[in-house]
Design a protein around this motif. Sequence first.
Motif, PDB file in Angstrom:
ATOM      1  N   ARG A 269       0.832  -1.202   0.000  1.00  0.00           N
ATOM      2  CA  ARG A 269       0.000   0.000   0.000  1.00  0.00           C
ATOM      3  C   ARG A 269       0.874   1.263   0.000  1.00  0.00           C
ATOM      4  O   ARG A 269       0.568   2.248  -0.696  1.00  0.00           O
ATOM      5  CB  ARG A 269      -0.908   0.014   1.239  1.00  0.00           C
ATOM      6  N   ASP A 270       1.974   1.243   0.745  1.00  0.00           N
ATOM      7  CA  ASP A 270       2.853   2.412   0.828  1.00  0.00           C
ATOM      8  C   ASP A 270       3.435   2.796  -0.535  1.00  0.00           C
ATOM      9  O   ASP A 270       3.889   3.925  -0.721  1.00  0.00           O
ATOM     10  CB  ASP A 270       4.008   2.153   1.809  1.00  0.00           C
TER      11      ASP A 270
ATOM     12  N   GLN B 248      19.299   6.569  -8.809  1.00  0.00           N
ATOM     13  CA  GLN B 248      19.548   6.651  -7.383  1.00  0.00           C
ATOM     14  C   GLN B 248      19.325   8.089  -6.920  1.00  0.00           C
ATOM     15  O   GLN B 248      20.063   8.988  -7.292  1.00  0.00           O
ATOM     16  CB  GLN B 248      21.001   6.215  -7.115  1.00  0.00           C
TER      17      GLN B 248
ATOM     18  N   PHE C  47      16.920   6.728  -1.210  1.00  0.00           N
ATOM     19  CA  PHE C  47      17.433   6.471   0.135  1.00  0.00           C
ATOM     20  C   PHE C  47      17.309   7.755   0.945  1.00  0.00           C
ATOM     21  O   PHE C  47      17.802   8.802   0.545  1.00  0.00           O
ATOM     22  CB  PHE C  47      18.893   6.018   0.070  1.00  0.00           C
ATOM     23  N   THR C  48      16.644   7.678   2.099  1.00  0.00           N
ATOM     24  CA  THR C  48      16.330   8.908   2.825  1.00  0.00           C
ATOM     25  C   THR C  48      17.116   9.091   4.112  1.00  0.00           C
ATOM     26  O   THR C  48      17.269  10.201   4.585  1.00  0.00           O
ATOM     27  CB  THR C  48      14.840   8.936   3.232  1.00  0.00           C
TER      28      THR C  48
ATOM     29  N   VAL D  81      12.293  12.251   4.987  1.00  0.00           N
ATOM     30  CA  VAL D  81      11.399  11.122   4.710  1.00  0.00           C
ATOM     31  C   VAL D  81      10.095  11.626   4.102  1.00  0.00           C
ATOM     32  O   VAL D  81       9.581  11.058   3.133  1.00  0.00           O
ATOM     33  CB  VAL D  81      11.120  10.324   6.012  1.00  0.00           C
ATOM     34  N   LEU D  82       9.559  12.704   4.642  1.00  0.00           N
ATOM     35  CA  LEU D  82       8.292  13.242   4.138  1.00  0.00           C
ATOM     36  C   LEU D  82       8.426  13.734   2.707  1.00  0.00           C
ATOM     37  O   LEU D  82       7.570  13.476   1.859  1.00  0.00           O
ATOM     38  CB  LEU D  82       7.809  14.392   5.038  1.00  0.00           C
TER      39      LEU D  82
ATOM     40  N   ALA E  50       8.635  10.829   0.471  1.00  0.00           N
ATOM     41  CA  ALA E  50       7.364  10.106   0.344  1.00  0.00           C
ATOM     42  C   ALA E  50       6.480  10.757  -0.713  1.00  0.00           C
ATOM     43  O   ALA E  50       5.785  10.070  -1.471  1.00  0.00           O
ATOM     44  CB  ALA E  50       6.646  10.049   1.687  1.00  0.00           C
TER      45      ALA E  50
ATOM     46  N   ARG F 169       7.894   9.730  -4.044  1.00  0.00           N
ATOM     47  CA  ARG F 169       7.596   8.307  -4.265  1.00  0.00           C
ATOM     48  C   ARG F 169       6.152   8.123  -4.730  1.00  0.00           C
ATOM     49  O   ARG F 169       5.860   7.316  -5.618  1.00  0.00           O
ATOM     50  CB  ARG F 169       7.815   7.544  -2.958  1.00  0.00           C
TER      51      ARG F 169
END
Lengths: 470, 470
Positions: B177-178, B386, B426-427, B434-435, B438, B441
Motif C-alpha cells: 500500500r505504501d 539513485q 534512500f532517505t 522522509v516526508l 514520500a 515516491r
Amino acid sequence: MPEDKILPLDKMFHPKSIAVVGASSSTKEIGWVKRLLDFGYKGEIYPINPKVKEIQGLKAYATICDVPAPIDYAILNVPARSTLQALRDCVAKGVKFVHCYTAGFGEDGSEEGKRLESEMTKMISGRRTRLLGPNCMGIYCPESGMTFSEDFPKAEGRIAVVSQSGAEASRLVLLCRDVNLYFSKVISYGNAADLDAPDFLEYLAQDKQTDIIALYVEGVKNGSTFMSAVRKCRAKKPVIILRAGTTENGARAALYHTASVTWSQETWKGVFKQTGAIPALTTDETADIIQGLTRIRKIFGQRVAIIGRGGGIGVVATDICERAGLKVPPFSQETQAKLREIKPDAGAGLRNPVEPKMGMEGATEFYLRGLPIIDADSETDIILIQMAVDIYGGGDADLRQTLTESAYALCAAADSIKKPVAVAIFTGGRPETVLAAAAARDILTKAGIAVFSGVESAARAIARIPITKS
Amino acid sequence: MPEDKILPLDKMFHPKSIAVVGASSSTKEIGWVKRLLDFGYKGEIYPINPKVKEIQGLKAYATICDVPAPIDYAILNVPARSTLQALRDCVAKGVKFVHCYTAGFGEDGSEEGKRLESEMTKMISGRRTRLLGPNCMGIYCPESGMTFSEDFPKAEGRIAVVSQSGAEASRLVLLCRDVNLYFSKVISYGNAADLDAPDFLEYLAQDKQTDIIALYVEGVKNGSTFMSAVRKCRAKKPVIILRAGTTENGARAALYHTASVTWSQETWKGVFKQTGAIPALTTDETADIIQGLTRIRKIFGQRVAIIGRGGGIGVVATDICERAGLKVPPFSQETQAKLREIKPDAGAGLRNPVEPKMGMEGATEFYLRGLPIIDADSETDIILIQMAVDIYGGGDADLRQTLTESAYALCAAADSIKKPVAVAIFTGGRPETVLAAAAARDILTKAGIAVFSGVESAARAIARIPITKS
C-alpha cells in the motif's frame, strides 16, 4: 619535544589559520569561507582571490604569499590546471597542510590528470607541507569548527571517519546524526597523493577524542603499511572497514573515482582475519555497526531473546538472526514458567520469541514486568525488542502517544537490568508512522539505547560486536 | 456444471452471507461484525451470541442453527474449548466455509490442543463444509468487502497472498500500500487443518483478478501436492515464496506458531529449481519483488545503468548490484561521447554510474536530456536511478519542491523511452527528508514507476525478475 612531533597531524584538525585559495565571491552559493564562518571556526580565515578586495567581510589577498601571517591549512578551490601554481605558493609560504578540493587528476583517466597529480606529489616531497587529496572534501571536526557540509551537526562525538569518498563520509555522518551519534574527526582524503589512510589511522589510534574508527577504502597503496596501521589501531579501539570496489565493475568505478586499484573480496578477507578489523559492505551497515559498538557495548555471547511480535513475524525475525550468525534459543523452563504467570494468554509467545499482549499497550506493560524475567534467563545474552509499528492498528495520535509511552517505559526498564538491550523499529513507508516512530527513536537513542530500522539491520550489527570474555 | 465445481473456493471470497459465531457485543473494541460493516461488506451478516439480542444494529441469534437463511461463511470467534460445538453446528447448518480465528490448537504444544485440532478435521471429513485455519486471520478481499484489518485499503489490485501468518500478510499488504500496490485476495490460513496452500494456489492459478501470487509458508504437509500446485500456478503467473522457519530456531518458532514442520533451506532450493517459483527471505524483499514484477515487467538482460550520485556512493551501488547478480558495465564509447556533450563537468561520472550535475536540480535536467542517450546505449538493459536525498544539502521546502519537480520530470522522461526504469530513494531517518521523499515516491509509483527504499532493495528485486527472451 614539540607537540607537532607527538601528533603530527594535529594542526590539520586544529589549524590556527585557514587560507581559501580560489575563495568564491558569489553571494548566492555557500563557499568555503562562508561555510567555515557559519559553522563557527574560530581561527583566522584568509580568502585568496585576486579579483576582489573582500569576501564575507574578510580582506582578500591576491596570492597566499601576500598573507602577512603564517598559514596552518590551505584549501585549494581553483581549476585543476591552476593547482600546481597554487600548491607551489603554499609550499613557499610554509603552509602545513594543503587540502586540494579540486578534482580532475589521477581519477580523470587522462594522461594530463595523472601527470598533474604526480607533479603535486613531487612538489611536496621532502618539504614540510603535507597534501590532503586531491579530489576530496577535507576535514570535518566540530571541536575546531571545520566542516565540509553546512548540514553536519555542531555537536561533538567520539567516532572518527577516514574516507576516500566525501559523499560516503557525508552519508555516514548524517545517518549517525539521525540516531543521535556524533563525530570527533572526519577525513575525506580522495586520491591520497600524499597523506593516506595509514597516516590518519596512526593519529586516530592515539587520539583521546576518538573511541571508534570507520574507514571507507577503495584502494590501498602500500598493503603492509596499511595492515600495520590497522593493527595498531585495533589494539586500542574498534576499526570498521567499508571496502568498496570489490566487484568487477565496482573496481572499475573506483578507478575512475579516486584512481584507486582495489583489492578483491578474498584479499580483504585476509585483512580482516589478520587485523581484527570489522568488515562492512554498505554505509547503512557501517552506521549500524557504529551504533552497536557505541550503545550495546559488552556482550558475553550471541544468544538473542526476541521480544515483540510473535507469530510469523517472530519466525522470520528468528530466521534473520540465525542467518546473521546469532542464536535464538528457547528460554529456560524457569523463565517460561515465570512468563506464563504474567501472561496467561493462549497461543504461542512464551518460548522465544516472546509476544507481549497484542498491540503496543501490551508491549509497554511487558517491558516493565517481563524484561526483568528475561534478564535473569540463563539461555540468552542480549535482548532484541521488535517494535513492528508498521502493522499497528489504530489512529495516528494514538500511535504516537502509545509509542512515546512505550519508549519511556522501555528506557526505565532497560536501565534497571543487566543484559544489553537493542530495539528494531520497522515502520514501512507511511509518513505518519515514520514520524511517530522517529519520536520514539529519539527518546530511546538519547537514553543510550541502540535503535535499528529493522531486525536485519539489528542482527547484522549485533553479530559484529566482539564478544567479551566473562 | 454449477459454478461451485469450476472454482470451488469462490464462495469463500464472495460469500452471500457471513455468520460471526461469538460476535462481540463490546462497543469499544472493533469486532468482526463492525469490521465487516465498516469495510463495506454487502452481503448478510448474522451475529451469533446467545447473551444479546442485537449487535451493531443487527439481530443476534443464539446459535447458527437458529439463522433462518443459508450461510456461506462462518467466523468462529469462541474459546478453543467451544470450537468443536460451534463447528458441529456449522456442519449441521450446511455452512460452506468455516474460518476458525481462534488459536490454541496444534500450535499450542499441549496434547489437548492437538486433540481438538484433529477432532475438527475429522468432523468435516466427507462433509460439504470446508475449514480455514484454525489460528488464522481469514480472508481479505476488497472486491467483496471482506477484511481482517480495518487498516487495509479498499482499493482492489491484482496481487494475491497465501500466508500461514496473519501478521506477515498484514505487513505485506501495508508495505505494498505504501507504494500504491493493491490486492485481489489475501488468505491467512494458519494451521491448515483442512484447506491448505495447494487448494488456494489451485484457485488463484485460474483467478482472472490475480496476476502475481506471494506465499508465506512455514510448513508443507504434502510435498508433491504442493509442488504440483506451485508448478501449475507458475505456468500462468509468477509465484513468490517467502519460506520461514528454515533455520534451527526458526523451525522451532514455526512449530509453536502454526504447528508446522518446516523444510530446510536445502529442500527449498530444490523446490525453487523444480517449480520456477521466486525465493524471498523477508517480507520487505517479497514486497520489493512484487513491485519489480508489477512495474518493471519485461527485462531483456541484467545489465544496469546507474544514474545519480557517482563518487563513492556510485562505487558502493555498483558493488551492491554486482553482488546481487546484476552487472554494471561501462557504457559504449558512443554513449559516453554523447553524455560528454550534455555534461561537460570535470571528474568521473560518464562511464556508469553516471553522475548528473551536483544536487537534485542537475538530476532533473539530466532525466530529460540524458535518459534518451542511455536508453539508446547498447551495453545496458535497465536504468536504475539513485536519488540520494539523505545527503541533499539545502532547506526542506527547497528539497520537497525540487524532489517533486524531479519526480514529474522523471515520469515524463521514463514515459518516452523503451528501457525499464527503477528508482531507489534512500532517505536516512530524518523525518523532514522522509516526508519529502514520500511525496516524490507517491508521484512516481502512481505513474507506474517502481520505487525502492535503497539500492540494496532495488538490486535484489531486479535480480529476481525473469529475463524475457528477445
